[in-house]
Design a protein around this motif. Structure first.
Motif, mmCIF file in Angstrom:
data_model
loop_
_atom_site.group_PDB
_atom_site.id
_atom_site.type_symbol
_atom_site.label_atom_id
_atom_site.label_comp_id
_atom_site.label_asym_id
_atom_site.label_seq_id
_atom_site.Cartn_x
_atom_site.Cartn_y
_atom_site.Cartn_z
ATOM 1 N N MET A 1 0.842 -1.205 0.000
ATOM 2 C CA MET A 1 0.000 0.000 0.000
ATOM 3 C C MET A 1 0.872 1.249 0.000
ATOM 4 S SD MET A 1 -2.873 1.237 2.800
ATOM 5 C CE MET A 1 -4.158 0.143 2.229
ATOM 6 N N ASP A 2 0.457 2.253 -0.781
ATOM 7 C CA ASP A 2 1.185 3.518 -0.819
ATOM 8 C C ASP A 2 0.887 4.346 0.429
ATOM 9 O OD1 ASP A 2 2.368 2.998 -3.240
ATOM 10 O OD2 ASP A 2 0.782 3.945 -4.411
ATOM 11 N N PHE A 3 1.800 5.257 0.712
ATOM 12 C CA PHE A 3 1.654 6.145 1.860
ATOM 13 C C PHE A 3 2.412 7.430 1.565
ATOM 14 C CE2 PHE A 3 3.535 7.890 5.762
ATOM 15 C CZ PHE A 3 2.395 8.119 6.515
ATOM 16 N N ALA A 4 1.873 8.556 2.034
ATOM 17 C CA ALA A 4 2.551 9.842 1.875
ATOM 18 C C ALA A 4 2.704 10.507 3.232
ATOM 19 C CB ALA A 4 1.754 10.748 0.935
ATOM 20 N N HIS A 5 3.911 10.952 3.538
ATOM 21 C CA HIS A 5 4.151 11.696 4.778
ATOM 22 C C HIS A 5 3.604 13.110 4.618
ATOM 23 C CE1 HIS A 5 6.456 9.051 7.414
ATOM 24 N NE2 HIS A 5 7.041 8.562 6.330
ATOM 25 N N LEU A 6 2.695 13.498 5.503
ATOM 26 C CA LEU A 6 2.015 14.791 5.400
ATOM 27 C C LEU A 6 2.309 15.719 6.578
ATOM 28 C CD1 LEU A 6 -1.498 13.532 4.196
ATOM 29 C CD2 LEU A 6 0.398 14.353 2.783
ATOM 30 N N HIS A 7 3.168 15.290 7.479
ATOM 31 C CA HIS A 7 3.485 16.090 8.680
ATOM 32 C C HIS A 7 4.991 15.973 8.874
ATOM 33 C CE1 HIS A 7 2.056 17.457 12.898
ATOM 34 N NE2 HIS A 7 3.350 17.738 12.761
ATOM 35 N N LEU A 8 5.734 17.003 8.449
ATOM 36 C CA LEU A 8 7.179 16.837 8.365
ATOM 37 C C LEU A 8 7.907 18.162 8.556
ATOM 38 C CD1 LEU A 8 8.981 14.660 5.775
ATOM 39 C CD2 LEU A 8 9.731 17.007 6.109
ATOM 40 N N HIS A 9 8.981 18.110 9.340
ATOM 41 C CA HIS A 9 9.755 19.313 9.672
ATOM 42 C C HIS A 9 11.170 19.214 9.101
ATOM 43 C CE1 HIS A 9 6.533 20.673 12.264
ATOM 44 N NE2 HIS A 9 6.456 19.432 12.710
ATOM 45 N N THR A 10 11.492 20.141 8.216
ATOM 46 C CA THR A 10 12.836 20.190 7.645
ATOM 47 C C THR A 10 13.755 20.991 8.571
ATOM 48 O OG1 THR A 10 12.622 22.283 6.424
ATOM 49 C CG2 THR A 10 11.744 20.275 5.368
ATOM 50 N N GLU A 11 14.974 21.255 8.099
ATOM 51 C CA GLU A 11 15.911 22.044 8.907
ATOM 52 C C GLU A 11 15.432 23.467 9.109
ATOM 53 O OE1 GLU A 11 18.627 22.221 5.061
ATOM 54 O OE2 GLU A 11 16.729 21.185 5.444
ATOM 55 N N TYR A 12 14.372 23.881 8.359
ATOM 56 C CA TYR A 12 13.846 25.241 8.520
ATOM 57 C C TYR A 12 12.802 25.353 9.628
ATOM 58 C CZ TYR A 12 16.665 26.711 4.649
ATOM 59 O OH TYR A 12 17.754 27.015 3.857
ATOM 60 N N SER A 13 12.505 24.258 10.316
ATOM 61 C CA SER A 13 11.921 24.370 11.651
ATOM 62 C C SER A 13 13.140 24.551 12.551
ATOM 63 C CB SER A 13 11.134 23.107 12.028
ATOM 64 O OG SER A 13 9.910 23.048 11.342
ATOM 65 N N LEU A 14 13.602 25.779 12.635
ATOM 66 C CA LEU A 14 14.959 26.076 13.107
ATOM 67 C C LEU A 14 15.277 25.461 14.463
ATOM 68 C CD1 LEU A 14 15.228 29.830 12.025
ATOM 69 C CD2 LEU A 14 15.944 27.793 10.766
ATOM 70 N N LEU A 15 16.415 24.738 14.497
ATOM 71 C CA LEU A 15 16.918 24.069 15.699
ATOM 72 C C LEU A 15 15.900 23.092 16.282
ATOM 73 C CD1 LEU A 15 18.808 26.995 17.496
ATOM 74 C CD2 LEU A 15 19.699 25.315 15.855
ATOM 75 N N ASP A 16 15.051 22.552 15.410
ATOM 76 C CA ASP A 16 14.061 21.542 15.815
ATOM 77 C C ASP A 16 13.990 20.430 14.768
ATOM 78 O OD1 ASP A 16 12.012 20.083 16.854
ATOM 79 O OD2 ASP A 16 10.474 21.612 16.631
ATOM 80 N N GLY A 17 13.868 20.809 13.497
ATOM 81 C CA GLY A 17 13.862 19.812 12.435
ATOM 82 C C GLY A 17 15.281 19.478 12.004
ATOM 83 N N CYS A 18 15.532 18.183 11.780
ATOM 84 C CA CYS A 18 16.872 17.729 11.362
ATOM 85 C C CYS A 18 16.887 17.232 9.924
ATOM 86 C CB CYS A 18 17.326 16.566 12.245
ATOM 87 S SG CYS A 18 18.213 17.086 13.702
ATOM 88 N N CYS A 19 15.800 17.398 9.207
ATOM 89 C CA CYS A 19 15.715 16.846 7.854
ATOM 90 C C CYS A 19 16.292 17.824 6.837
ATOM 91 C CB CYS A 19 14.264 16.548 7.495
ATOM 92 S SG CYS A 19 13.460 15.347 8.561
ATOM 93 N N ARG A 20 17.500 17.544 6.369
ATOM 94 C CA ARG A 20 18.058 18.339 5.277
ATOM 95 C C ARG A 20 17.303 17.966 4.004
ATOM 96 N NH1 ARG A 20 23.561 20.356 6.715
ATOM 97 N NH2 ARG A 20 24.254 19.257 8.573
#
Length: 553
Positions: free
Chosen positions: A1-20
């Motif tokens: 089954m397919d799935f899409a991540h819809l709630h995600l924080h990149t590095e621009y959630s400053l000093l909180d998101g670690c996703c480059r």
């Protein structure tokens, strides 16, 4: 089954998101995930880079934001009440939704800022068209009300959001990171869905890419809060499950409600924002009924005769005619007129103006109308370095103004085009090599003397990285190879190096647009100045007029 991540924080959630961004999208593509959303906390800083890179990798980018909702009006700012905001995830279905989202995000800063950029129900009702809303994490209104034992109010709140965003555009969000409070909330949200008909959607609150990145994320949070990894923090995540999970992992978590998984794909299919790159959106330069090109040509020739005499050499006239043709064809007549106008204003006000730097000095037309003070023919400067019909990119005049009176020039531009049509531009301070060592060392409780020694072994040259320092310093390399604590410090610092640390205002950048800037890009507030949330590069790509109004002492 397919799935899409819809709630995600990149590095621009400053000093909180670690996703480059690039690593994140590469991983999503590797997992076979066809769509992915960006929903940073209260901001849209990373949207353009995210969109472009996802497109290049064949992954569909979903543009969104996790906004903060004020408990009362966004204008209410009473301590102890109005800082009790709630989270809400908003995703853009189309370009109308994007326009509404940037208005919401901008107003969160310009009107509702109180500890965080906050929107309220009034704004949500006004700008709901084209958006899909998800009820968010444990910090969302619905979970908070459920945990407070107020199921009836949670139900009424869910129905308000459904009615506001419209049937099929509001989803009750399920998350399971193994946290005790989520185990309480999940069955109540499923019950709420059955009673109201509001559909479910499963998300993972992604803050880092791989499971093993949780240590890096904890260090990053410690940098934000000034705490250490051995201290308890209010921001500490209770489990290590906030990573980019596979479709199989998500289906296993929510096997009792498979529709919550399939709804992620349904939502992804509904979200289709398309950015337009390269189309210039210049403000109108008002000269009444006169033809803009003829007016511009006349000013250029007046300058040509003034500089080269009444009978200029054919080299100059042919060069000017060529430039005029290219400038007109590429749609930059008003750009020249706008820049020449504020430079003329500055000179009339006695504000020292530089002769121009960079490729702009290669334009004879610019020299003739007073934008630059360098003769491109005399110095054999090639116009194509500045404007080339074969390469569509925004031209860029680098203009130096006296630092004492530079603001007068900006004030003139604001008065002429309207305060909502002019904005300064964001820039980001990053965790540079030395700074990363010091920040990470504090968070990991490495002795100050050790951190200081390692940091000072990294040269202070432009573009220096930890890897380059290791290659160039035998002493640093020896310490890295022979001391386990230093190795751990350097390895962690390398992982966080280059991440954005804070947002600030670009020293020289100003953007002017034909419509209010907030029609095109989200705005924020830095040091009381209104700034775009997109960087100079992104603004250029979107076709907005960006000026370098530089300070010189």
């Amino acid at each position: 089954m397919d799935f899409a991540h819809l709630h995600l924080h990149t590095e621009y959630s400053l000093l909180d998101g670690c996703c480059r961004t690039k690593q994140l999208i590469d991983r999503a593509a590797e997992l076979g995930q066809k769509s992915i959303a960006i929903t940073d906390h209260g901001v849209m800083y990373g949207v353009i880079d995210f969109y472009k890179y996802a497109k290049s990798k064949g992954v569909k980018p979903i543009i969104g934001c996790e906004v903060y909702v004020a408990p009362r009006s966004r204008f209410d700012k009473q301590k102890g009440i109005d800082n009790q905001y709630s989270h809400l995830v908003l995703l853009c279905k189309n370009n109308e939704g994007y326009k509404n989202l940037i208005k919401l995000v901008s107003a969160g800063f310009t009107e509702g800022f109180y500890s965080k950029p906050r929107v309220d129900r009034e704004l949500l009702k006004k700008h709901s068209e084209g958006l899909i809303a998800l009820s968010a994490c444990l910090a969302g209104e619905i979970p908070k009300l459920i945990l407070n034992g107020d199921y009836d109010k949670a139900k009424a709140t869910a129905e308000w959001y459904r009615d506001t965003f419209g049937e099929g555009n509001y989803y009750l969000e399920l998350q399971d990171h193994g946290i005790r409070e989520q185990k309480i909330v999940i069955p109540q949200i499923i019950k709420l869905s059955k009673e109201t008909g509001i559909p479910l959607v499963a998300t993972n609150d992604v803050h880092y890419i791989n499971h093993g990145d949780f240590k890096m994320h904890k260090v990053l949070l410690c940098v934000q809060t000034g705490s250490s990894v051995n201290e308890e923090s209010a921001l500490e995540f209770k489990t290590n499950e906030f990573y980019l999970k596979t479709a199989e992992q998500m289906l296993e978590l929510f096997s009792q409600v498979p529709e919550a998984i399939s709804n992620t794909v349904k939502i992804a299919e509904m979200c289709n924002v398309e950015f337009e790159f390269g189309k210039v959106k210049l403000p109108h330069f008002d000269i009444g009924e006169r033809d803009h090109f003829e007016y511009f040509k006349e000013k250029c020739y007046n300058g040509l005769y003034k500089i080269y005499g009444d009978d200029p050499d054919s080299v100059a006239t042919e060069r000017l005619e060529y430039e005029l043709s290219v400038i007109n064809k590429m749609g930059y007549v008003d750009y020249y007129l706008i820049v020449a106008d504020f430079i003329e204003y500055a000179k009339k006000q006695g504000i020292p103006v530089g002769p121009g730097r960079g490729s702009g000095a290669a334009s004879l037309a610019a020299y003739c109308i007073g934008i630059t003070g360098i003769d491109p023919i005399k110095y054999n400067l090639y116009f194509e370095r500045f404007l080339n019909p074969e390469r569509v990119s925004m031209p860029d005049f680098d203009i130096d103004f006296c630092y004492v009176k530079r603001q007068k020039v900006i004030d003139y531009v604001i008065e002429k085009y309207g305060s909502d049509h002019v904005s300064q531009i964001v820039t980001f301070g990053t965790m540079a090599a030395r700074g990363a060592i010091r920040d990470v060392g504090r968070a990991m409780e490495v002795p100050y003397a050790t951190c200081d020694k390692i940091a000072k072994l990294i040269p202070q040259s432009i573009g220096m990285t930890i890897d380059r320092a290791l290659e160039g310093s035998s002493e640093l390399r020896s310490l890295y190879e022979n001391d386990s604590q230093i190795k751990e410090l350097i390895d962690m610092s390398r992982r966080l190096e280059g991440m954005p640390r804070h947002a600030s205002t670009h020293a020289a950048g100003v953007v002017i647009s034909d419509k209010p800037v907030a029609e095109y890009v989200p705005l924020s507030i830095n040091d009381e100045a209104v700034v775009t949330q997109y960087t100079m590069t992104s603004l250029e790509e979107l076709g907005l007029l960006k000026m370098d109004v530089r300070l010189v002492r």
